[in-house]
Write a protein that holds these residues in place. Structure first.
Motif, PDB file in Angstrom:
ATOM      1  N   GLU A  41       0.873  -1.421   0.378  1.00  0.00           N
ATOM      2  CA  GLU A  41      -0.142   0.054  -0.385  1.00  0.00           C
ATOM      3  C   GLU A  41       0.606   0.774   0.223  1.00  0.00           C
ATOM      4  OE1 GLU A  41      -4.378   1.024   1.799  1.00  0.00           O
ATOM      5  OE2 GLU A  41      -3.004   0.082   2.500  1.00  0.00           O
ATOM      6  N   LEU A  43       0.705   4.605   1.372  1.00  0.00           N
ATOM      7  CA  LEU A  43       0.224   5.389   2.691  1.00  0.00           C
ATOM      8  C   LEU A  43       0.627   6.381   2.345  1.00  0.00           C
ATOM      9  CD1 LEU A  43       1.657   3.128   5.585  1.00  0.00           C
ATOM     10  CD2 LEU A  43      -1.110   3.429   4.465  1.00  0.00           C
ATOM     11  N   GLY A  44       1.342   6.841   1.331  1.00  0.00           N
ATOM     12  CA  GLY A  44       1.961   8.880   1.605  1.00  0.00           C
ATOM     13  C   GLY A  44       2.325   9.594   2.765  1.00  0.00           C
ATOM     14  N   PRO A  46       2.053   9.519   6.052  1.00  0.00           N
ATOM     15  CA  PRO A  46       1.659   9.626   7.851  1.00  0.00           C
ATOM     16  C   PRO A  46       2.039   9.890   8.940  1.00  0.00           C
ATOM     17  CG  PRO A  46       2.200   7.172   7.066  1.00  0.00           C
ATOM     18  CD  PRO A  46       2.950   8.798   6.137  1.00  0.00           C
ATOM     19  N   GLU A  49       0.037   7.736  12.079  1.00  0.00           N
ATOM     20  CA  GLU A  49      -1.098   6.983  12.129  1.00  0.00           C
ATOM     21  C   GLU A  49      -0.841   5.725  11.410  1.00  0.00           C
ATOM     22  OE1 GLU A  49      -3.733   9.047   8.843  1.00  0.00           O
ATOM     23  OE2 GLU A  49      -4.860   7.573   8.686  1.00  0.00           O
ATOM     24  N   THR A  52      -1.301   2.358  12.827  1.00  0.00           N
ATOM     25  CA  THR A  52      -1.887   1.037  12.694  1.00  0.00           C
ATOM     26  C   THR A  52      -1.958   0.900  11.145  1.00  0.00           C
ATOM     27  OG1 THR A  52      -3.516   3.488  13.334  1.00  0.00           O
ATOM     28  CG2 THR A  52      -4.211   2.018  11.794  1.00  0.00           C
ATOM     29  N   HIS A  53      -0.910   1.149  10.461  1.00  0.00           N
ATOM     30  CA  HIS A  53      -1.224   0.404   9.796  1.00  0.00           C
ATOM     31  C   HIS A  53      -0.174  -0.993   9.817  1.00  0.00           C
ATOM     32  CE1 HIS A  53      -3.652   2.371   6.744  1.00  0.00           C
ATOM     33  NE2 HIS A  53      -3.134   3.687   7.413  1.00  0.00           N
TER      34      HIS A  53
ATOM     35  N   HIS B 101      -9.839  11.173  16.215  1.00  0.00           N
ATOM     36  CA  HIS B 101      -8.458  10.350  16.409  1.00  0.00           C
ATOM     37  C   HIS B 101      -7.130  11.641  16.738  1.00  0.00           C
ATOM     38  CE1 HIS B 101      -4.847   8.979  14.183  1.00  0.00           C
ATOM     39  NE2 HIS B 101      -4.873   9.837  13.614  1.00  0.00           N
ATOM     40  N   GLN B 197      -6.853   5.631  19.585  1.00  0.00           N
ATOM     41  CA  GLN B 197      -6.358   6.437  18.853  1.00  0.00           C
ATOM     42  C   GLN B 197      -7.097   5.469  17.816  1.00  0.00           C
ATOM     43  OE1 GLN B 197      -4.100   6.634  15.757  1.00  0.00           O
ATOM     44  NE2 GLN B 197      -2.894   5.278  16.902  1.00  0.00           N
ATOM     45  N   ARG B 198      -6.926   4.654  17.489  1.00  0.00           N
ATOM     46  CA  ARG B 198      -7.451   3.415  15.396  1.00  0.00           C
ATOM     47  C   ARG B 198      -8.832   3.265  15.568  1.00  0.00           C
ATOM     48  NH1 ARG B 198      -2.929  -1.005  17.690  1.00  0.00           N
ATOM     49  NH2 ARG B 198      -0.828   0.035  17.860  1.00  0.00           N
ATOM     50  N   ASN B 201     -10.024   5.980  13.398  1.00  0.00           N
ATOM     51  CA  ASN B 201      -9.349   5.585  12.213  1.00  0.00           C
ATOM     52  C   ASN B 201      -9.141   4.639  11.289  1.00  0.00           C
ATOM     53  OD1 ASN B 201      -6.971   7.245  10.992  1.00  0.00           O
ATOM     54  ND2 ASN B 201      -5.921   5.691  11.170  1.00  0.00           N
ATOM     55  N   GLN B 202     -10.159   3.320  11.874  1.00  0.00           N
ATOM     56  CA  GLN B 202     -10.435   2.375  10.844  1.00  0.00           C
ATOM     57  C   GLN B 202     -11.929   3.197  10.720  1.00  0.00           C
ATOM     58  OE1 GLN B 202     -10.783  -0.730  14.089  1.00  0.00           O
ATOM     59  NE2 GLN B 202      -8.419  -0.325  14.151  1.00  0.00           N
ATOM     60  N   THR B 211      -6.980   4.687   4.580  1.00  0.00           N
ATOM     61  CA  THR B 211      -6.488   5.850   5.138  1.00  0.00           C
ATOM     62  C   THR B 211      -5.071   5.971   5.590  1.00  0.00           C
ATOM     63  OG1 THR B 211      -6.311   7.119   7.229  1.00  0.00           O
ATOM     64  CG2 THR B 211      -7.444   4.653   7.187  1.00  0.00           C
ATOM     65  N   PRO B 212      -4.362   6.699   5.280  1.00  0.00           N
ATOM     66  CA  PRO B 212      -4.594   7.992   5.535  1.00  0.00           C
ATOM     67  C   PRO B 212      -4.829   7.969   3.431  1.00  0.00           C
ATOM     68  CG  PRO B 212      -2.195   7.627   5.488  1.00  0.00           C
ATOM     69  CD  PRO B 212      -2.680   6.921   6.446  1.00  0.00           C
TER      70      PRO B 212
END
Lengths: 191, 565
Positions: A41, A43-44, A46, A49, A52-53, B101, B197-198, B201-202, B211-212
């Motif tokens: 992916e 992700l640009g 982040p 954030e 999260t990935h 978030h 915080q996730r 975001n989900q 996302t992003p």
């Protein structure tokens, strides 16, 4: 989230060679059949954030432009230990938690990836503007092959596409990309 | 008299520089500057306006969805396009989830350590920490066992000789004043916040596809098919998955984040007296509840000179008060020209000079509203909501002041909000209000779909000739506006006036300083080598100068260095 491997491209596609990460992702997708258990992916750019990935993956490859000494297009790679070794500084704008800081924070709650490899290229320019330099563009092709090799070394079966699909770097497409606008505004990046 | 400079040192990572002149232990003069030329908007000239949002949301990875929203709204405004109700609710839920978030991450991971001393955690009594937390909320993560577990973990980290992600703090600084138990409590919630915080975001990812950088907005609506019974669409199953995620984060906001901000604030009452800034506030109404953007769930407007009586509402994107009020001045910015230009007429021709205290010193222009510098952000948003009599804002603002008062054992009124800590309190108030509105918009979407309305998109048509539009959005860091001029279906001019431009504004043609520069005045500086107080005030605004380059630096250079000259 349940996948064991992930390849994430990082970078801002509006800042010339900072698009290296996203470029490699489009390269991988156009040339290779990616198995379902490998997440690939763009992700640009982040911030935190990113965590999260990263969460839930055991091994992660990150692809990013790297501010190291050397000529543009030079490929470099770093392991997790190297990435987290350097202390982070006082942040003024609080929106740039470094990669190392993100990984350390995740280790604090035991859900960071065990192994991280960063494949990077030294940019020629990261000024605002669209399009990679020739050096970094050929580095992107090269590093895509390196990533495939790395995945194969981990026992992932990954085959080339019989007929490669067009390499779509949507940000480089000048305008009027009517062909991609189906069902609203679905852009090629969305799959 | 001396000068303290906080300046990014890496080539590309930090873009904000703060200079303060220190006189007798406090700031007597301040300058805020951006050290990088942006002008990213120029990439948009000549492109299809329907594609602009895809590019604008790449301005920045932190504020990604907000630039998508403002961009489609700008084009829709130029075309007077109606937006189906489902699309409004889906966008609103993305906006709210993104903001929740963002506010959680800002408080815990990006600014709490300005106030919380991690190195004090080993000295805390976990039982007492748990008792303080349980007096504030029924949150299950407040047990003595949990506090002890976190304390052991931090002790191990410290014993291992490394502070990991906490290595960058000003530990043991004389301005750190929390009791050890409150430090432990805050660090426990810092760790829990990594998980919580996730969830919002989900929600953004489920609604936005990714996302992003969401994929589902379109000029004219969204591309998210809605159908209660279809597998391939946003159906009832997925809506209930979203509800489950929202419920989790709503509780975290109301029971943990909100109370932590009140608790930290109560132990630093002096910081209600620092950092007021320009005392003019601008916010825009957001979360539209009709198809024509005339009714909103969160009001916006202006307040001058910290006087609620001056409140003047902004009724919507067609309100001339906003459309005509905004100008950008480049007297002290590295661009040609000087006097204020309206964004539709905006020019971005660079003219770099050396740093000059009384001349040009920043790459940020000076936005002004009817000629005045304005603070934007959650504080402006909450103050305007309060002045407008919004019931949810009043409810949570009152609760915040009462909670702070109860912990500090003294009465505090709304006047304390005009301060460094007031910005944190306002962000928590805003998050609590938004947490209620998240569930409201979820319900409205479900009601509308089950009623049989499945519309998501009205196709745009572009007229011959020139049209102008403005798209505004009350983003997590404040009022964001995109201004577009479209000529024969192509973008002719595009200007994004971003929240941090308002707040980090340099002086203008009349020499009037911007919000950061004013807010730093009279801040105490206990230790010039470690200007924690400067960081407290600047971080309270939640700056985002990035817009954003993400180059990894293997030499691990400090993101910012401090220089006393």
């Amino acid at each position: 989230m349940s996948s064991r491997f992930a390849v994430f491209g990082l970078g801002n596609v509006l800042l010339h060679d900072d698009a290296f990460g996203p470029q490699v992702i489009s390269e991988l997708r156009s040339q290779w059949l990616i198995p379902d258990d490998v997440v690939v992916e763009d992700l640009g750019t982040p911030g935190l954030e990113l965590s999260t990935h990263l969460a839930g993956h055991r091994r992660v490859i990150l692809v990013d432009a790297v501010a190291a000494d050397g000529s543009p297009g030079t490929l470099v790679s770093y392991d997790k230990e190297t990435i987290v070794r350097h202390p982070t500084g006082i942040r003024l704008g609080p929106h740039d938690p470094s990669l190392g800081e993100t990984l350390l924070t995740m280790d604090l709650v035991d859900d960071g990836p065990r192994e991280v490899v960063l494949f990077g290229a030294i940019p020629a320019s990261t000024e605002p503007g669209i399009g990679l330099s020739d050096e970094v563009r050929s580095a992107a092709t090269q590093v895509a092959d390196d990533i495939v090799q790395w995945l194969r070394d981990q026992g992932i079966a990954i085959a080339p596409r019989e007929s490669p699909v067009p390499r779509i770097a949507w940000w480089e497409t000048p305008t009027e990309f009517e062909a991609f606008r189906v069902a609203g505004n679905q852009l090629p990046d969305s799959h | 008299m001396s000068r303290v400079v906080v300046d990014p040192v890496t080539r590309i990572e930090g873009h904000l520089r703060i200079d303060v002149q220190v006189d007798g232990g406090q700031v007597s003069k301040a300058w805020a500057a951006s050290t990088m030329w942006r002008g990213i908007e120029r990439i948009l000239v000549g492109r299809d306006p329907r594609d602009a949002w895809v590019f604008t949301q790449r301005f920045c990875g932190v504020c990604t969805t907000v630039h998508a929203m403002a961009s489609v709204r700008a084009v829709e405004d130029a075309l007077n396009l109606e937006i189906p109700l489902n699309a409004q609710h889906i966008r609103n839920m993305i906006i709210i989830a993104h903001a929740l978030h963002d506010h959680i991450v800002h408080f815990y991971h990006l600014s709490a350590l300005d106030w919380v001393d991690v190195t004090q955690v080993p000295n805390a009594d976990p039982g007492k920490a748990s008792a303080i937390a349980e007096s504030l909320s029924p949150w299950e993560g407040n047990s003595k066992l949990e506090m002890k577990r976190v304390q052991d973990r931090i002790n191990n980290f410290i014993a291992g000789g490394q502070l990991g992600p906490f290595a960058q703090g000003y530990w043991g600084h004389p301005a750190m004043k929390l009791p050890p138990e409150v430090n432990l409590l805050a660090v426990s919630h810092y760790l829990q916040a990594l998980e919580f915080q996730r969830y919002p975001n989900q929600v953004v990812a489920m609604l936005g596809g990714k996302t992003p950088h969401i994929q589902n907005v379109a000029v004219g609506g969204v591309s998210t098919a809605v159908n209660p019974d279809s597998m391939g669409a946003l159906n009832i199953d997925r809506l209930f998955q979203i509800k489950t995620l929202l419920d989790k984060v709503v509780r975290f906001i109301q029971e943990v984040y909100f109370n932590d901000v009140c608790a930290v604030a109560a132990f630093y009452p002096e910081w209600f007296g620092y950092g007021a800034g320009v005392k003019n506030f601008l916010s825009v109404p957001d979360l539209p509840t009709d198809t024509t953007n005339t009714k909103f769930d969160f009001p916006g407007g202006t307040i001058r000179n910290a006087d609620f009586g001056t409140y003047k509402p902004i009724t919507g994107p067609k309100d001339e008060y906003f459309r005509k009020g905004v100008t950008e001045d480049s007297t002290h910015a590295y661009y040609k020209g000087s006097g204020g230009l309206h964004p539709w007429k905006g020019e971005t021709e660079p003219e770099y000079t050396e740093w000059k205290d009384d001349g040009k010193y920043s790459w940020v222009k000076a936005p002004r509203f009817e000629g005045a510098p304005m603070e934007v952000g959650p504080l402006a948003n909450v103050l305007c909501g309060f002045a407008a009599g919004d019931p949810l804002v009043k409810k949570w603002a009152t609760r915040a002041l009462e909670t702070v008062g109860a912990i500090a054992k003294k009465k505090v009124g709304p006047e304390v909000l005009f301060s460094t800590l007031g910005r944190h309190a306002a962000r928590a108030i805003r998050a609590a209000v938004l947490s209620e509105l998240a569930l409201k918009h979820w319900q409205s979407l479900v009601d509308n779909i089950t009623k049989g309305d499945l519309a998501i998109y009205n196709p745009p048509t572009f007229p011959k000739g020139e049209v102008e539009g403005v798209g505004f959005h009350e983003a997590p860091r404040g009022t964001l506006s995109h201004w577009v001029v479209i000529d024969n279906g192509k973008i002719k001019n595009y200007q994004a006036v971003v929240p941090t431009t308002w707040n980090a504004s340099p002086r203008d043609d009349k020499g009037v300083a911007g919000p950061y520069e004013t807010a730093l005045l009279r801040n105490p500086i206990a230790d010039q080598e470690r200007p924690l107080e400067v960081l407290r005030t600047i971080h309270s605004f939640d700056p985002c100068m990035a817009c954003a380059c993400h180059v990894f630096d293997p030499n691990g250079n400090q993101t910012a260095k401090v220089k006393v000259v």
